[in-house]
Design a protein around this motif. Structure first.
Motif, PDB file in Angstrom:
ATOM      1  N   ALA A  54      56.160-144.802  -8.385  1.00 19.20           N
ATOM      2  CA  ALA A  54      56.269-145.600  -7.164  1.00 19.20           C
ATOM      3  C   ALA A  54      56.505-144.639  -6.010  1.00 19.20           C
ATOM      4  CB  ALA A  54      57.426-146.592  -7.285  1.00 19.20           C
ATOM      5  N   ASP A  55      55.720-144.756  -4.964  1.00 18.66           N
ATOM      6  CA  ASP A  55      55.916-143.899  -3.795  1.00 18.66           C
ATOM      7  C   ASP A  55      57.300-144.143  -3.203  1.00 18.66           C
ATOM      8  OD1 ASP A  55      53.441-142.661  -3.937  1.00 18.66           O
ATOM      9  OD2 ASP A  55      52.489-144.054  -2.547  1.00 18.66           O
TER      10      ASP A  55
ATOM     11  N   LEU B  96      59.881-134.879  -4.479  1.00 17.72           N
ATOM     12  CA  LEU B  96      59.866-134.812  -3.020  1.00 17.72           C
ATOM     13  C   LEU B  96      59.017-133.615  -2.622  1.00 17.72           C
ATOM     14  CD1 LEU B  96      63.630-135.554  -2.264  1.00 17.72           C
ATOM     15  CD2 LEU B  96      61.707-137.155  -2.237  1.00 17.72           C
ATOM     16  N   GLU B  97      58.040-133.856  -1.778  1.00 18.39           N
ATOM     17  CA  GLU B  97      57.122-132.793  -1.382  1.00 18.39           C
ATOM     18  C   GLU B  97      57.799-131.838  -0.411  1.00 18.39           C
ATOM     19  OE1 GLU B  97      53.039-133.459  -0.982  1.00 18.39           O
ATOM     20  OE2 GLU B  97      53.158-135.528  -1.688  1.00 18.39           O
ATOM     21  N   LYS B  98      57.629-130.565  -0.667  1.00 21.44           N
ATOM     22  CA  LYS B  98      58.276-129.535   0.152  1.00 21.44           C
ATOM     23  C   LYS B  98      57.900-129.679   1.630  1.00 21.44           C
ATOM     24  CE  LYS B  98      59.098-124.629   0.538  1.00 21.44           C
ATOM     25  NZ  LYS B  98      58.560-123.305   0.370  1.00 21.44           N
TER      26      LYS B  98
ATOM     27  N   VAL C 118      56.177-141.100   4.015  1.00 17.36           N
ATOM     28  CA  VAL C 118      56.040-140.966   2.565  1.00 17.36           C
ATOM     29  C   VAL C 118      56.556-139.584   2.189  1.00 17.36           C
ATOM     30  CG1 VAL C 118      54.469-140.922   0.602  1.00 17.36           C
ATOM     31  CG2 VAL C 118      54.036-142.483   2.494  1.00 17.36           C
ATOM     32  N   LEU C 119      57.542-139.532   1.302  1.00 19.38           N
ATOM     33  CA  LEU C 119      58.183-138.264   0.930  1.00 19.38           C
ATOM     34  C   LEU C 119      57.752-137.767  -0.440  1.00 19.38           C
ATOM     35  CD1 LEU C 119      61.775-139.220   2.098  1.00 19.38           C
ATOM     36  CD2 LEU C 119      60.112-137.814   3.339  1.00 19.38           C
ATOM     37  N   GLY C 120      57.270-138.649  -1.277  1.00 17.87           N
ATOM     38  CA  GLY C 120      56.892-138.285  -2.634  1.00 17.87           C
ATOM     39  C   GLY C 120      56.830-139.523  -3.491  1.00 17.87           C
ATOM     40  N   TRP C 121      57.322-139.433  -4.747  1.00 16.32           N
ATOM     41  CA  TRP C 121      57.301-140.590  -5.628  1.00 16.32           C
ATOM     42  C   TRP C 121      58.440-140.526  -6.638  1.00 16.32           C
ATOM     43  CZ3 TRP C 121      53.306-136.923  -5.905  1.00 16.32           C
ATOM     44  CH2 TRP C 121      53.263-136.130  -7.054  1.00 16.32           C
TER      45      TRP C 121
END
Length: 106
Positions: free
Chosen positions: A64-65, A96-98, A74-77
């Protein structure tokens, strides 16, 4: 005189809302949609979107995003379910995307 420094943490790159503690990083060697990503045991001040099955590099997962609760970035999933036994450790954890988070109190 000694300075009081809070915990090292990560915040949303867009609005600086506090998202996760550095102490909750499990791994820094994950891949997100847009490059490097970190696996966290916990995340706060987020909203979790609807669950969906995705074929990722490590197989099929239900994810889930996750979004910043302030600015909706949107930070990741979140890993909801892993179908392969070797991937079960990811369940309930967060990617969490850098590029979507910034360091605070470092």
């Amino acid at each position: 005189m000694e300075e009081m420094v809070g915990p090292r943490l990560y915040s949303c790159c867009n609005c600086r809302n506090q998202i996760a503690l550095h102490d909750d990083v499990i791994s820094k060697s994950f891949q997100g949609r847009n490059g490097r990503a970190f696996l966290f045991s916990h995340a706060t001040n987020i909203m979790v979107g609807p669950k969906e099955d995705r074929h990722l590099m490590t197989g099929l997962h239900t994810v889930a995003d996750v979004y910043c609760c302030d600015c909706r970035e949107v930070l990741g999933w979140k890993y909801e379910r892993a179908y392969e036994e070797t991937q079960k450790y990811k369940e309930g954890k967060f990617i969490l995307e850098k590029s979507k988070i910034v360091k605070e109190n470092w």
